[in-house]
Scaffold this active site. Structure first.
Site, PDB file in Angstrom:
ATOM      1  CB  CYS A  53      31.853-110.775   2.175  1.00 30.63           C
ATOM      2  SG  CYS A  53      31.962-111.944   0.837  1.00 30.63           S
ATOM      3  CB  CYS A  58      31.506-110.420  -2.229  1.00 30.05           C
ATOM      4  SG  CYS A  58      32.610-109.863  -0.935  1.00 30.05           S
ATOM      5  CE  LYS A  61      30.421-107.654  -6.512  1.00 27.08           C
ATOM      6  NZ  LYS A  61      31.437-106.772  -6.027  1.00 27.08           N
ATOM      7  N   GLY A 158      35.474-104.500  10.519  1.00 25.55           N
ATOM      8  CA  GLY A 158      35.092-104.069   9.171  1.00 25.55           C
ATOM      9  C   GLY A 158      34.646-102.621   9.130  1.00 25.55           C
ATOM     10  CE1 TYR A 196      34.162-103.667  -5.218  1.00 24.18           C
ATOM     11  CE2 TYR A 196      36.344-102.884  -4.676  1.00 24.18           C
ATOM     12  CZ  TYR A 196      35.288-103.737  -4.430  1.00 24.18           C
ATOM     13  OH  TYR A 196      35.369-104.656  -3.433  1.00 24.18           O
ATOM     14  CD  GLU A 200      31.527-104.205  -8.050  1.00 22.16           C
ATOM     15  OE1 GLU A 200      32.511-104.893  -8.331  1.00 22.16           O
ATOM     16  OE2 GLU A 200      31.027-104.197  -6.902  1.00 22.16           O
ATOM     17  CD  GLU A 335      38.218-100.419   2.537  1.00 26.20           C
ATOM     18  OE1 GLU A 335      37.048-100.450   2.116  1.00 26.20           O
ATOM     19  OE2 GLU A 335      38.729 -99.399   3.023  1.00 26.20           O
ATOM     20  CG  HIS A 466      41.265-120.765 -30.768  1.00 28.16           C
ATOM     21  ND1 HIS A 466      41.252-119.382 -30.704  1.00 28.16           N
ATOM     22  CD2 HIS A 466      40.601-121.088 -31.911  1.00 28.16           C
ATOM     23  CE1 HIS A 466      40.624-118.902 -31.756  1.00 28.16           C
ATOM     24  NE2 HIS A 466      40.209-119.920 -32.513  1.00 28.16           N
ATOM     25  CD  GLU A 471      42.654-117.913 -28.079  1.00 25.49           C
ATOM     26  OE1 GLU A 471      43.598-118.590 -28.510  1.00 25.49           O
ATOM     27  OE2 GLU A 471      41.515-117.927 -28.577  1.00 25.49           O
TER      28      GLU A 471
HETATM   29  P1  FAD Z   1      33.056-107.395   7.768  1.00 25.48           P
HETATM   30  O1  FAD Z   1      32.840-108.494   6.806  1.00 25.48           O
HETATM   31  O2  FAD Z   1      32.525-106.084   7.489  1.00 25.48           O
HETATM   32  O3  FAD Z   1      32.675-107.948   9.197  1.00 25.48           O
HETATM   33  C1  FAD Z   1      32.720-107.185  10.347  1.00 25.48           C
HETATM   34  C2  FAD Z   1      31.581-107.608  11.257  1.00 25.48           C
HETATM   35  O4  FAD Z   1      31.798-107.074  12.560  1.00 25.48           O
HETATM   36  C3  FAD Z   1      30.228-107.087  10.820  1.00 25.48           C
HETATM   37  O5  FAD Z   1      29.255-108.080  10.898  1.00 25.48           O
HETATM   38  C4  FAD Z   1      29.941-105.955  11.814  1.00 25.48           C
HETATM   39  O6  FAD Z   1      28.566-105.714  11.983  1.00 25.48           O
HETATM   40  C5  FAD Z   1      30.584-106.537  13.055  1.00 25.48           C
HETATM   41  N1  FAD Z   1      30.931-105.543  14.074  1.00 25.48           N
HETATM   42  C6  FAD Z   1      31.393-104.291  13.893  1.00 25.48           C
HETATM   43  N2  FAD Z   1      31.650-103.706  15.076  1.00 25.48           N
HETATM   44  C7  FAD Z   1      31.346-104.630  16.025  1.00 25.48           C
HETATM   45  C8  FAD Z   1      31.425-104.635  17.443  1.00 25.48           C
HETATM   46  N3  FAD Z   1      31.869-103.564  18.124  1.00 25.48           N
HETATM   47  N4  FAD Z   1      31.027-105.742  18.107  1.00 25.48           N
HETATM   48  C9  FAD Z   1      30.576-106.835  17.442  1.00 25.48           C
HETATM   49  N5  FAD Z   1      30.496-106.880  16.100  1.00 25.48           N
HETATM   50  C10 FAD Z   1      30.885-105.797  15.399  1.00 25.48           C
HETATM   51  N6  FAD Z   1      35.293-107.920  -1.528  1.00 25.48           N
HETATM   52  C11 FAD Z   1      35.703-108.816  -2.432  1.00 25.48           C
HETATM   53  O7  FAD Z   1      36.716-109.494  -2.200  1.00 25.48           O
HETATM   54  N7  FAD Z   1      35.027-109.034  -3.598  1.00 25.48           N
HETATM   55  C12 FAD Z   1      33.906-108.341  -3.907  1.00 25.48           C
HETATM   56  O8  FAD Z   1      33.316-108.549  -4.968  1.00 25.48           O
HETATM   57  C13 FAD Z   1      33.435-107.389  -2.975  1.00 25.48           C
HETATM   58  N8  FAD Z   1      32.305-106.710  -3.215  1.00 25.48           N
HETATM   59  C14 FAD Z   1      31.832-105.852  -2.284  1.00 25.48           C
HETATM   60  C15 FAD Z   1      30.646-105.186  -2.557  1.00 25.48           C
HETATM   61  C16 FAD Z   1      30.128-104.307  -1.646  1.00 25.48           C
HETATM   62  C17 FAD Z   1      28.826-103.611  -1.939  1.00 25.48           C
HETATM   63  C18 FAD Z   1      30.813-104.085  -0.412  1.00 25.48           C
HETATM   64  C19 FAD Z   1      30.252-103.131   0.605  1.00 25.48           C
HETATM   65  C20 FAD Z   1      31.995-104.730  -0.136  1.00 25.48           C
HETATM   66  C21 FAD Z   1      32.523-105.617  -1.074  1.00 25.48           C
HETATM   67  N9  FAD Z   1      33.714-106.304  -0.845  1.00 25.48           N
HETATM   68  C22 FAD Z   1      34.165-107.199  -1.765  1.00 25.48           C
HETATM   69  C23 FAD Z   1      34.510-106.063   0.368  1.00 25.48           C
HETATM   70  C24 FAD Z   1      34.288-107.155   1.428  1.00 25.48           C
HETATM   71  O9  FAD Z   1      32.918-107.268   1.734  1.00 25.48           O
HETATM   72  C25 FAD Z   1      35.071-106.786   2.679  1.00 25.48           C
HETATM   73  O10 FAD Z   1      36.425-106.603   2.336  1.00 25.48           O
HETATM   74  C26 FAD Z   1      35.008-107.864   3.764  1.00 25.48           C
HETATM   75  O11 FAD Z   1      33.680-108.140   4.129  1.00 25.48           O
HETATM   76  C27 FAD Z   1      35.798-107.399   4.987  1.00 25.48           C
HETATM   77  O12 FAD Z   1      35.729-108.359   6.001  1.00 25.48           O
HETATM   78  P2  FAD Z   1      35.955-107.949   7.519  1.00 25.48           P
HETATM   79  O13 FAD Z   1      36.014-109.226   8.276  1.00 25.48           O
HETATM   80  O14 FAD Z   1      37.069-107.003   7.643  1.00 25.48           O
HETATM   81  O15 FAD Z   1      34.672-107.124   7.934  1.00 25.48           O
HETATM   82  P1  NA7 Z   2      35.910 -95.906  -2.744  1.00 26.11           P
HETATM   83  O1  NA7 Z   2      36.568 -96.915  -3.589  1.00 26.11           O
HETATM   84  O2  NA7 Z   2      36.663 -95.246  -1.644  1.00 26.11           O
HETATM   85  O3  NA7 Z   2      35.294 -94.802  -3.700  1.00 26.11           O
HETATM   86  C1  NA7 Z   2      34.533 -93.748  -3.198  1.00 26.11           C
HETATM   87  C2  NA7 Z   2      34.052 -92.869  -4.341  1.00 26.11           C
HETATM   88  O4  NA7 Z   2      33.201 -91.857  -3.817  1.00 26.11           O
HETATM   89  C3  NA7 Z   2      35.181 -92.178  -5.051  1.00 26.11           C
HETATM   90  O5  NA7 Z   2      34.814 -92.051  -6.403  1.00 26.11           O
HETATM   91  C4  NA7 Z   2      35.215 -90.837  -4.334  1.00 26.11           C
HETATM   92  O6  NA7 Z   2      35.732 -89.815  -5.128  1.00 26.11           O
HETATM   93  C5  NA7 Z   2      33.753 -90.583  -4.093  1.00 26.11           C
HETATM   94  N1  NA7 Z   2      33.502 -89.696  -2.965  1.00 26.11           N
HETATM   95  C6  NA7 Z   2      34.088 -89.729  -1.745  1.00 26.11           C
HETATM   96  N2  NA7 Z   2      33.559 -88.791  -0.952  1.00 26.11           N
HETATM   97  C7  NA7 Z   2      32.633 -88.138  -1.679  1.00 26.11           C
HETATM   98  C8  NA7 Z   2      31.736 -87.076  -1.396  1.00 26.11           C
HETATM   99  N3  NA7 Z   2      31.708 -86.489  -0.197  1.00 26.11           N
HETATM  100  N4  NA7 Z   2      30.898 -86.670  -2.366  1.00 26.11           N
HETATM  101  C9  NA7 Z   2      30.925 -87.261  -3.582  1.00 26.11           C
HETATM  102  N5  NA7 Z   2      31.743 -88.285  -3.914  1.00 26.11           N
HETATM  103  C10 NA7 Z   2      32.585 -88.715  -2.959  1.00 26.11           C
HETATM  104  O7  NA7 Z   2      34.612 -96.466  -2.041  1.00 26.11           O
HETATM  105  P2  NA7 Z   2      33.560 -97.584  -2.416  1.00 26.11           P
HETATM  106  O8  NA7 Z   2      32.342 -97.261  -1.628  1.00 26.11           O
HETATM  107  O9  NA7 Z   2      33.396 -97.756  -3.882  1.00 26.11           O
HETATM  108  O10 NA7 Z   2      34.267 -98.884  -1.866  1.00 26.11           O
HETATM  109  C11 NA7 Z   2      34.876 -98.874  -0.601  1.00 26.11           C
HETATM  110  C12 NA7 Z   2      35.663-100.100  -0.401  1.00 26.11           C
HETATM  111  O11 NA7 Z   2      34.764-101.154  -0.085  1.00 26.11           O
HETATM  112  C13 NA7 Z   2      36.435-100.502  -1.617  1.00 26.11           C
HETATM  113  O12 NA7 Z   2      37.790-100.274  -1.413  1.00 26.11           O
HETATM  114  C14 NA7 Z   2      36.108-101.974  -1.765  1.00 26.11           C
HETATM  115  O13 NA7 Z   2      37.252-102.766  -1.583  1.00 26.11           O
HETATM  116  C15 NA7 Z   2      35.099-102.323  -0.710  1.00 26.11           C
HETATM  117  P3  NA7 Z   2      37.282 -89.324  -5.033  1.00 26.11           P
HETATM  118  O14 NA7 Z   2      38.039 -90.219  -5.968  1.00 26.11           O
HETATM  119  O15 NA7 Z   2      37.714 -89.473  -3.595  1.00 26.11           O
HETATM  120  O16 NA7 Z   2      37.209 -87.907  -5.458  1.00 26.11           O
END
Ligand code: FAD
Ligand code: NA7
Length: 490
Positions: A53, A58, A61, A158, A196, A200, A335, A466, A471
């Site tokens: 995040c 997040c 982004k 994660g 998403y 985005e 997620e 308003h 609203e």
């Molecule tokens: P993470 O935050 O992924 O943390 C896991 C950590 O564990 C990482 O630092 C990883 O490197 C570490 N790790 C992994 N394996 C090991 C290991 N074996 N030993 C030690 N460390 C390890 N969520 C929202 O709510 N709002 C948003 O707008 C939003 N936007 C997003 C945009 C993007 C591009 C992405 C990719 C995600 C977005 N998310 C958003 C999702 C959000 O980031 C995740 O849901 C959240 O970070 C999950 O938290 P977590 O603690 O499960 O894992």
């Molecule tokens: P999502 O929400 O799982 O979406 C992945 C997208 O990529 C979805 O449109 C899929 O299409 C597409 N997809 C999956 N595999 C392929 C391959 N092999 N080729 C082309 N397109 C593919 O993932 P995001 O990365 O947007 O976000 C992941 C989570 O992270 C999300 O839930 C957030 O909470 C944070 P499909 O619909 O499967 O045909």
């Protein structure tokens, strides 16, 4: 003595869920260590403490989304009387943007470390794996290993972006792990994936003036309300984002000039190709469970070991009594950062403060930060119909015109909202969907209302503020069933 553990809790993963759990546990006097380790992306991108995040999710982004909205605001501002010496030449300085975003991220990394120190959480920069049910090995940077013995272990590792299995994807493609720190402007970009994150990224890149194309394998925004997904698609197309529907990439080749030739094929068998400066894969994420050696502790992955995710019971417990999991690593849970944080905190309170409250994963609000934002909570129209049957559902909807869009004559064509409610009685609201400016800010409050049992009767009896866009939820009178035109007269 079985109770004689070195730590009360060891958390593997220092992201949203893991840190929340660790800090909360320490408040109750538990002795806690958190391991966090970031494996660099194939491009070599790495980052600090705090997880997805803060570093590659997040936060960066939202900042890039904001940069893109500001571009639009600069354009709009001229209609409001702002003048520029050279309005045609307003453009983004990508390097400056990345520097500002990364400075913010690094400041959060720093504050996170200080916070852990203040709260007496031991932070270990090491990759964790299980030695057995009560022992976690931390592989430190210098490759030495340290064994941590703990009563409870929380898995909060994660996930990371997946790459498609096609030639050149890993060598030449990037993901959301790289885009927020990319050291050069991305240029003409192909975003593969219409979840998403894909929407985005393509949205903010287009808003900054880069050519952006989204390649859609099947549908846009699987799992979200499909009428709204269609409106988002149309709105992005109107803003100039290209869509390649029902198409999948076949290969990515680097040309002599350094640009990327992408060959693709659509469902009808048609082949095509185009040249891009950047190819960004946003095709979903895989949970980081493969390094954990879960078998040493007896933890079984979901779907009888076939999934990369972990199944837990109502208390976030895995199939092993003292091992828990929270966040993105969980099977079939949202997620989202606040979900990981809330589940992590509640887990710590149950383990160390005799509390009993369990995490409620239902009706979690979320927002897609597409150029026109989409905030929602509860059921989509199709899932409400699937659950209750079409006859039992009433959908109220309207297009609306944000006041601030009039002066710059911005398109209002896709500003739309709807509530999905039960048809009987006071009409309990099952879902709220809002497409328009500041959608996240609007839906958050309504999410609390929905959690409190909001009905259409209450909503219709709520006096609006308003002039706001929020609203509009208090002015919903037209049902889909009536067939009346939901577009406003003025
Ligand atoms: P993470 O935050 O992924 O943390 C896991 C950590 O564990 C990482 O630092 C990883 O490197 C570490 N790790 C992994 N394996 C090991 C290991 N074996 N030993 C030690 N460390 C390890 N969520 C929202 O709510 N709002 C948003 O707008 C939003 N936007 C997003 C945009 C993007 C591009 C992405 C990719 C995600 C977005 N998310 C958003 C999702 C959000 O980031 C995740 O849901 C959240 O970070 C999950 O938290 P977590 O603690 O499960 O894992
Ligand atoms: P999502 O929400 O799982 O979406 C992945 C997208 O990529 C979805 O449109 C899929 O299409 C597409 N997809 C999956 N595999 C392929 C391959 N092999 N080729 C082309 N397109 C593919 O993932 P995001 O990365 O947007 O976000 C992941 C989570 O992270 C999300 O839930 C957030 O909470 C944070 P499909 O619909 O499967 O045909």
């Amino acid at each position: 003595n079985q109770e004689n553990y070195e730590y009360d809790l060891v958390v593997i993963g220092g992201g949203s869920g893991g840190l929340a759990c660790a800090k909360e546990a320490c408040q109750f006097g538990a002795k806690v260590a958190v391991l966090d380790f970031v494996t660099p992306s194939p491009l070599g991108t790495k980052w600090g403490l705090g997880g997805t995040c803060v570093n590659v999710g997040c936060i960066p982004k939202k900042l890039m989304h904001q940069a893109s909205l500001l571009g639009e605001a600069i354009h709009d501002s001229q209609a409001y009387g702002w003048t520029f010496s050279d309005p045609e030449n307003v453009k983004i300085d990508w390097e400056k943007l990345v520097e500002s975003v990364q400075n913010h991220v690094k400041s959060v990394n720093w504050v996170t470390r200080v916070d852990l120190r203040d709260k007496k959480v031991e932070y270990i920069n090491g990759l964790g794996y299980f030695k057995d049910q009560h022992n976690v090995v931390a592989v430190l940077k210098n490759k030495t290993e340290r064994v941590l013995n703990a009563k409870y272990i929380a898995i909060a590792v994660g996930g990371r972006p997946r790459y498609p299995n096609i030639p050149g994807a890993i060598e030449h493609g990037i993901t959301s792990d790289d885009i927020f720190s990319l050291d050069h402007a991305p240029g003409k970009t192909l975003v593969v994936g219409a979840g998403y994150i894909g929407l985005e990224c393509a949205g903010f890149l287009k808003g900054m003036g880069f050519d952006a194309t989204i390649m859609v394998r099947s549908i846009v925004l699987r799992g979200f309300d499909q009428q709204i997904a269609e409106l988002i698609t149309q709105s992005m197309q109107e803003k100039g984002v290209n869509f390649l529907f029902k198409t999948q990439p076949q290969s990515v080749e680097k040309q002599a000039d350094g640009r990327l030739l992408v060959k693709y094929r659509s469902d009808d068998g048609a082949e095509g190709s185009d040249v891009y400066d950047t190819v960004l894969f946003a095709i979903g994420r895989k949970a980081l469970t493969s390094d954990l050696k879960l078998e040493n502790a007896g933890v079984v992955l979901a779907e009888n070991g076939k999934s990369d995710k972990i199944d837990v019971d109502l208390t976030e417990k895995t199939n092993v009594d003292n091992i828990f999991a929270v966040g993105d690593v969980l099977h079939k849970k949202p997620e989202l950062t606040p979900v990981a944080i809330h589940a992590g905190r509640l887990l710590a309170r149950r383990l160390f403060n005799n509390e009993v409250q369990i995490m409620d994963y239902t009706d979690v609000a979320t927002t897609v930060f597409s150029p026109l934002e989409y905030g929602c909570v509860g059921l989509s129209e199709e899932s409400a119909i699937a659950k209750y049957g079409e006859d039992a559902i009433e959908v109220y909807h309207a297009y609306y015109k944000p006041t601030e869009f009039f002066v710059p004559q911005r398109s209002v064509r896709h500003c739309y909202l709807k509530t999905v409610a039960l048809r009987d009685g006071d009409q309990k609201v099952l879902g709220l969907h809002f497409l328009g400016p500041v959608a996240g800010e609007i839906i958050q409050g309504f999410a609390a209302a929905l959690k409190s049992g909001l009905t259409m009767k209450i909503l219709k009896n709520t006096v609006g503020i308003h002039p706001t866009v929020a609203e509009e939820f208090t002015r919903l009178l037209i049902t889909k069933r009536s067939g009346l035109d939901p577009t406003p007269a003025t």
